[in-house]
Design a protein around this motif. Structure first.
Motif, short mmCIF file in Angstrom:
data_model
loop_
_atom_site.label_atom_id
_atom_site.label_comp_id
_atom_site.label_asym_id
_atom_site.label_seq_id
_atom_site.Cartn_x
_atom_site.Cartn_y
_atom_site.Cartn_z
N UNK A 233 0.78 -1.23 0.00
CA UNK A 233 0.00 0.00 0.00
C UNK A 233 0.81 1.27 0.00
N UNK A 234 2.12 1.20 0.26
CA UNK A 234 2.94 2.41 0.25
C UNK A 234 2.95 3.02 -1.15
N UNK B 90 -4.03 -11.05 -6.93
CA UNK B 90 -4.48 -11.31 -5.56
C UNK B 90 -3.87 -10.32 -4.58
N UNK B 91 -2.57 -10.06 -4.72
CA UNK B 91 -1.90 -9.10 -3.83
C UNK B 91 -2.50 -7.70 -3.97
N UNK B 92 -2.99 -7.37 -5.15
CA UNK B 92 -3.50 -6.02 -5.39
C UNK B 92 -4.88 -5.79 -4.79
N UNK B 93 -5.57 -6.84 -4.36
CA UNK B 93 -6.90 -6.68 -3.78
C UNK B 93 -6.81 -5.92 -2.46
N UNK B 94 -7.77 -5.03 -2.24
CA UNK B 94 -7.73 -4.18 -1.05
C UNK B 94 -8.10 -4.94 0.22
N UNK B 95 -9.11 -5.79 0.16
CA UNK B 95 -9.57 -6.51 1.35
C UNK B 95 -8.60 -7.63 1.69
N UNK C 79 2.65 -9.46 7.99
CA UNK C 79 3.65 -8.38 8.06
C UNK C 79 3.51 -7.46 6.85
N UNK C 80 3.35 -8.03 5.66
CA UNK C 80 3.27 -7.22 4.44
C UNK C 80 2.12 -6.23 4.49
N UNK C 81 1.02 -6.64 5.13
CA UNK C 81 -0.16 -5.76 5.20
C UNK C 81 -0.31 -5.08 6.55
#
Length: 511
Positions: free
Chosen positions: A331-332, A371-376, A398-400
Motif C-alpha cells: 500500500x505504500x 491477488x496481492x492487489x486486492x484491497x480486502x 507483516x506485508x499488510x
C-alpha cells in the motif's frame, strides 16, 4: 489532516503557508538567502473548529524533486499553487502528474499573486489552470484565488480547509506503528529527534521501536504532535519523537529510514508494484530508476511483468530489484524516475513487498499479483492461496501490517502447517493434486520394485518437484490420515502394496 503545497518554483507556496498559519516554513539559511524552498518545510494551524491541520511545503525546483517526493507520499490533500503572472509551468504539470500517479484524489488549485496582475491576465490564468487540471484528471478540483501579500482570498482558502477538515476521516490506526523519517536533529539537551508523518498504528512515550532497515533498538522518550507535547501519536499525525538507544546517533540515520514496531522489521530488496506510466511518455522495461516511497529514494532495476514497455498512460505490474534493503510494506505510494535523466516515468503503490525470487509460470504470477492487489485482506489471502496453492500467513500479516491473530476464513479442507510464529496455509486443491501425484509416483515405483517395502521419506519428497519439502511432508501426513498412503518405519507405500519376491527368486526360495 496533512496538506501539501505543490507547484512550480517561486509561485508563492511558502508565502501562502505564512499567510495561512503565521509560520515561515523556510528554515534553512540558504533558503532565506535565495528566497527559494530547497528542502521540506512544515507548519500548522488550529482552525476555529479546534481541528489541527499540518502543512508540508515542498520544493518547486526540478533539481529538488527528490525532496518534493519525500513530502507528498504521506499526505491527505494538496493545495496546488499557480502564480497568476506565470500560469501553469513545467513543475506545475509534473507535480500534478505525480499526484495523479500516486492516487492522491483531493486537490485544490490556488491562483496566487493576484495582486500583481490585471483582470485580463487573471482570466487567462484561470483558464490555463482549469485546462491543466482537466488534462491531469482533476476536472472536479476547485480553483481559488489569493494574495498572500494583500490578504485577499486567504479567508476563503481557510474556509475551504475548514470544510475539508470537517469531513476528514482519521486514518485507521490499526496495525503496528510506522513512521517514515524525513528529518532528524539533535537539539542541546534533548537527545535525538526524528520527524515524519505516522503511516500507521499508535506510539506512546516509553514504547520500544526499531530503526529499519538497520535494526537499531530505540525507546521513545518524548512525543510532540504539531509542536505540542503529547503522550501518544497515531496514524496521520505529523509528529516529532525523541528517541534513545545504545547505538542511536544521528550519523546512523538518513532520510527514508523507518521507525517501526519491532514485529514489522522485515527488510526487503525485491518488491512488486502496480504502476501507471505517465501520459506523455511510457515506462521502459528493465530500466534503472530512482524508486521513491515513504521518505526514501532508492535506486534499482524495474522489470515489467509482461517483459515489454508500458505505453503512455498504461497500467501494469512491475517487479523492482532494489540496490539496498528497504522497510516498505503493501500500500505504500511509489514513484519511479528514470535514473539517466531524472524524469518521472510511472507511479502507483506497492502490492507485494516480498516479491519471490523463484521462477514461476507467468500465468500463475499474474494471478498472484492480482491477488496481492486486492484491497480486502481476507479476499486477497483467499485469492493468493488459490493462485499459489500455499501462502505464508506470517509474511502476509507483516506485508499488510495486520493484527497478529488475523486468520482469514478459508473454504474447503485447507490446512495450516508450521509453528505459531511461522504458519503456512495449504489449499485443499494443492493437497489433492500433490497427494495424488505422490501416490501415483509410489504406485509406479512399487511396480518396478515389487520386492521392496517402499520409498524413503527424502526420496519421495524429491518427487514433489517445486513443492517445498515442508509442504509436501504435511500433505503426506494428511494423505496418511485419510488412508491413501502408509508409512512403515522409514518407508512410504500405498496400502495394498506388500513386498513379494521376483518370480525367479520365488522359485529359488521354494526349492
Amino acid at each position: 489532516m496533512i496538506i501539501a503545497l505543490a507547484g512550480h518554483v517561486d509561485h508563492g507556496k511558502t508565502a501562502l503557508i505564512r499567510a495561512l498559519t503565521g509560520i515561515d516554513a523556510d528554515r534553512l539559511p540558504e533558503e532565506k538567502k535565495r528566497g527559494m524552498t530547497i528542502d521540506l518545510g512544515f507548519a500548522h494551524v488550529r482552525l476555529p473548529s479546534g481541528a489541527m491541520v499540518g502543512f508540508v511545503d515542498v520544493p518547486g525546483h526540478e533539481r529538488f524533486l527528490s525532496n518534493m517526493l519525500a513530502g507528498v507520499l504521506a499526505i491527505d490533500t494538496v493545495l496546488l499553487v499557480v502564480a497568476a503572472d506565470d500560469g501553469p509551468m513545467p513543475q506545475t504539470k509534473e507535480h500534478l502528474a505525480i499526484l495523479r500517479l500516486t492516487g492522491i484524489a483531493d486537490v485544490t488549485a490556488v491562483i496566487s499573486k493576484i495582486d500583481r496582475v490585471d483582470a485580463t491576465r487573471l482570466n487567462a490564468a484561470r483558464a490555463a489552470v482549469r485546462d491543466a487540471l482537466d488534462h491531469a484528471g482533476y476536472s472536479a478540483a476547485p480553483v481559488m484565488e489569493a494574495s498572500s501579500v494583500a490578504g485577499d482570498g486567504i479567508p476563503a482558502v481557510l474556509a475551504t480547509i475548514e470544510a475539508k477538515a470537517a469531513v476528514y476521516r482519521a486514518r485507521d490506526a490499526s496495525g503496528g506503528f510506522r513512521l517514515a523519517i524525513d528529518r532528524s536533529f539533535s537539539p542541546t539537551g534533548a537527545g535525538l529527534v526524528v520527524t515524519g508523518t505516522a503511516a500507521s498504528g499508535v506510539v506512546s512515550v516509553g514504547d520500544r521501536l526499531l530503526l529499519s532497515p538497520s535494526r537499531l533498538a530505540a525507546r521513545v522518550r518524548g512525543i510532540q504532535v504539531h509542536n505540542e507535547a503529547a503522550a501518544t501519536a497515531r496514524a496521520g499525525d505529523r509528529c516529532a519523537l525523541v528517541i534513545t538507544g545504545p547505538r542511536i546517533e544521528r550519523a546512523r540515520l538518513k532520510r527514508g529510514d523507518w521507525l517501526i514496531d519491532p514485529s514489522l522489521h522485515a527488510p526487503t530488496q525485491r518488491i512488486d508494484a502496480l504502476v501507471r506510466a505517465v501520459d506523455d511518455r511510457g515506462a521502459r522495461h528493465a530500466v534503472r530508476a530512482h524508486v521513491h516511497f515513504g521518505a526514501a529514494s532508492v535506486t534499482g532495476r524495474v522489470l515489467m511483468h509482461k517483459a515489454s514497455d508500458l505505453a503512455p498512460g498504461e497500467s501494469g505490474f512491475v517487479s523492482i530489484a532494489l540496490d539496498r534493503p528497504s522497510a516498505c510494506l503493501h500500500g505504500d505510494r511509489l514513484i519511479l524516475r528514470d535514473e539517466s535523466n531524472g524524469r518521472v516515468v510511472a507511479g502507483g503503490h506497492i502490492v507485494d513487498p516480498f516479491s519471490p525470487d523463484r521462477r514461476v509460470r507467468r500465468e500463475q504470477r499474474a494471478a498472484s499479483l492480482a491477488a496481492h492487489a486486492m484491497a480486502d485482506p481476507a479476499e486477497s489471502f483467499r485469492a493468493l492461496l488459490a493462485a499459489e496453492g500455499w501462502a505464508d500467513l506470517r509474511r502476509f500479516i507483516v506485508a499488510r501490517n495486520l493484527a497478529v491473530d488475523f486468520v482469514p476464513a478459508i473454504d474447503g479442507d485447507a490446512i495450516r502447517i508450521g509453528s505459531d510464529s511461522a504458519p503456512v496455509m495449504v489449499s485443499a486443491e494443492t493437497i489433492a493434486r500433490v497427494g495424488t501425484s505422490l501416490t501415483r509416483h509410489l504406485t509406479t515405483w512399487h511396480a518396478a520394485h515389487p520386492d521392496q517395502l517402499g520409498l524413503g521419506n527424502a526420496e519421495l519428497l524429491r518427487a514433489a518437484g517445486a513443492v517445498p519439502p515442508n509442504i509436501a511432508e504435511a500433505i503426506l501426513d494428511v494423505w496418511r490420515a485419510r488412508g491413501n498412503v502408509v508409512r512403515d518405519g522409514v518407508a512410504w507405500r500405498v496400502p495394498d502394496h506388500h513386498p513379494v519376491l521376483a518370480p525367479l527368486d520365488e522359485a529359488m526360495w521354494t526349492r
